[in-house]
Enzyme design. Structure first.
Site, PDB file in Angstrom:
ATOM      1  CE  LYS A 115      33.187  34.613  40.824  1.00 12.08           C
ATOM      2  NZ  LYS A 115      31.820  34.215  40.488  1.00 12.08           N
ATOM      3  CE  LYS A 207      34.896  41.249  36.684  1.00 12.78           C
ATOM      4  NZ  LYS A 207      34.753  39.821  36.510  1.00 12.78           N
ATOM      5  CE  LYS A 210      25.585  40.160  39.628  1.00 20.09           C
ATOM      6  NZ  LYS A 210      25.236  38.756  39.297  1.00 20.09           N
TER       7      LYS A 210
HETATM    8  P1  AMP Z   1      27.467  37.598  36.529  1.00 12.13           P
HETATM    9  O1  AMP Z   1      26.888  38.650  37.365  1.00 12.13           O
HETATM   10  O2  AMP Z   1      28.849  37.212  36.916  1.00 12.13           O
HETATM   11  O3  AMP Z   1      26.550  36.426  36.363  1.00 12.13           O
HETATM   12  O4  AMP Z   1      27.603  38.222  35.083  1.00 12.13           O
HETATM   13  C1  AMP Z   1      26.502  38.349  34.196  1.00 12.13           C
HETATM   14  C2  AMP Z   1      26.958  38.892  32.865  1.00 12.13           C
HETATM   15  O5  AMP Z   1      27.459  40.243  33.028  1.00 12.13           O
HETATM   16  C3  AMP Z   1      28.106  38.116  32.219  1.00 12.13           C
HETATM   17  O6  AMP Z   1      27.894  38.042  30.819  1.00 12.13           O
HETATM   18  C4  AMP Z   1      29.324  38.932  32.539  1.00 12.13           C
HETATM   19  O7  AMP Z   1      30.356  38.767  31.610  1.00 12.13           O
HETATM   20  C5  AMP Z   1      28.752  40.347  32.469  1.00 12.13           C
HETATM   21  N1  AMP Z   1      29.538  41.283  33.295  1.00 12.13           N
HETATM   22  C6  AMP Z   1      29.778  41.200  34.624  1.00 12.13           C
HETATM   23  N2  AMP Z   1      30.540  42.223  35.048  1.00 12.13           N
HETATM   24  C7  AMP Z   1      30.787  42.980  33.944  1.00 12.13           C
HETATM   25  C8  AMP Z   1      31.534  44.188  33.719  1.00 12.13           C
HETATM   26  N3  AMP Z   1      32.141  44.820  34.718  1.00 12.13           N
HETATM   27  N4  AMP Z   1      31.579  44.680  32.456  1.00 12.13           N
HETATM   28  C9  AMP Z   1      30.940  44.047  31.429  1.00 12.13           C
HETATM   29  N5  AMP Z   1      30.241  42.905  31.581  1.00 12.13           N
HETATM   30  C10 AMP Z   1      30.156  42.374  32.818  1.00 12.13           C
END
Ligand code: AMP
Ligand code: TRP
Length: 344
Positions: A115, A207, A210
């Site tokens: 990041k 990956k 967002k």
């Molecule tokens: P975040 O949006 O970073 O707060 O992520 C929220 C949850 O979604 C966390 O548990 C992440 O590990 C999971 N997550 C985010 N991106 C992915 C992805 N591409 N595949 C699987 N899990 C994800």
């Protein structure tokens, strides 16, 4: 307060573009765990501001993540749903953990390196200490299990390191105040199933995220049926038909990803999916995947839209959740203060 034996905690950042990876890797697991565990689910807005957030957008993103939790089937009466900034103890315990964690531990965090990128001098201090806040989220409730996607594994290892060092540094006082051998639990990560790391639909080595500038790279929870179908149709693949063994997917990241998504959406395994679609071309598999994705996601999408238009209801859910979370958090903080020698 006695240590709970099966308490789940997890969080999602309100940073927009909630996607299929968030759903399959995290939110769908949150829903399932409600049957067997006492659950606490948090919209982690303090984490979101470690990078710049437009204030109006942040407010609507907090409500959007809450709406996604509820639309997916999280019950805010049986379990706790709240946003982090309404419970001040998260920041308070994070400070204590900033004094427990070592610079070297945090310097090894790959998420920070990714990041912050090349311009590390310009990253916020909060982005660097992000994992101590995450440890505080979990340990404030002395949660025993944390469902997350694969990308959070390292942060959960750090959470265990922090708990272990705290328990060790203050062991005499922990015993003296009647908390047994250790105060914080060794939290178990729950990273299981065929979709712990959903990849970009445009590039099987990246990956699903967002912040990917290409909207075609991800399926958003806010996408309508036509958009979902279009994105799956356009998903990058190789020219071969699907293989008939899971092993053969290893060298085919795009095929592996789509099979994993199908397996997760249908509550089965990659082997089950290949038993059915092995040797079929993508011209057969993609429309089946699109139908399945629409069938599973369209009702969530519709309910999310409805909830987003009911701002007051969503805000009331968060307020009520914060009150319940706070009653646990204040008790933990009181005990932590006693253990470390603050006056209470
Ligand atoms: P975040 O949006 O970073 O707060 O992520 C929220 C949850 O979604 C966390 O548990 C992440 O590990 C999971 N997550 C985010 N991106 C992915 C992805 N591409 N595949 C699987 N899990 C994800
Ligand atoms: N860091 C997590 C992510 O980016 C979000 C998060 C914050 C979290 N606090 C947490 C996840 C506590 C699990 C438990 O996905």
């Amino acid at each position: 307060m006695s240590q709970p034996s099966n308490r789940v905690f997890s969080g999602v950042q309100p940073t927009g573009n909630l996607h299929l990876g968030n759903y399959l890797g995290a939110i769908s697991k949150f829903v399932a765990l409600q049957e067997s565990h006492e659950c606490i689910y948090c919209v982690v807005d303090l984490h979101a501001v470690t990078v710049w957030q437009d204030p109006e957008k942040l407010r609507s993103n907090i409500r959007e993540v809450t709406a996604a939790f509820l639309a997916a089937g999280i019950d805010p009466d049986k379990h706790i749903v709240f946003n982090q900034s309404q419970v001040a103890e998260h920041a308070e315990l994070a400070w204590i953990f900033n004094c427990v964690a070592r610079m070297g531990w945090l310097s090894r965090m790959t998420q920070f390196k990714e990041k912050a990128g090349k311009d590390r001098e310009n990253a916020s201090v909060g982005l660097f200490s992000y994992p101590t806040l995450m440890a505080a989220d979990i340990l404030l409730y002395r949660a025993t299990h944390v469902p997350v996607g694969d990308d959070q594994k390292q942060h959960l290892e750090l959470t265990r390191d922090i708990a272990a060092k705290f328990n060790n540094d203050f062991s005499a006082l922990i015993t003296k105040y009647g908390h047994g051998e250790s105060y914080f639990p060794m939290t178990k990560p729950l990273i299981e199933g065929p979709a712990t790391r959903v990849m970009s639909l445009r590039d099987g080595s990246k990956k699903m995220s967002k912040s990917d500038p290409s909207d075609l790279s991800r399926i958003n929870l806010a996408d309508d049926a036509d958009t979902i179908a279009k994105k799956i149709r356009k998903a990058k693949t190789d020219p071969e038909p699907l293989p008939d063994t899971v092993d053969a997917l290893k060298s085919r990241p795009e095929a592996d990803n789509l099979v994993g998504i199908y397996a997760a959406l249908s509550n089965s395994s990659k082997a089950d999916v290949l038993a059915h679609y092995g040797n079929e071309p993508f011209s057969v598999f993609k429309p089946a995947l699109a139908d399945l994705a629409v069938e599973k996601l369209a009702p969530i999408n519709a309910e999310m839209r409805r909830l987003i238009s009911e701002e007051e209801h969503v805000d009331a859910v968060l307020r009520q959740g914060a009150e319940r979370a706070r009653s646990i958090a204040t008790e933990t903080m009181k005990e932590v203060k006693e253990i470390i020698g603050f006056l209470t």
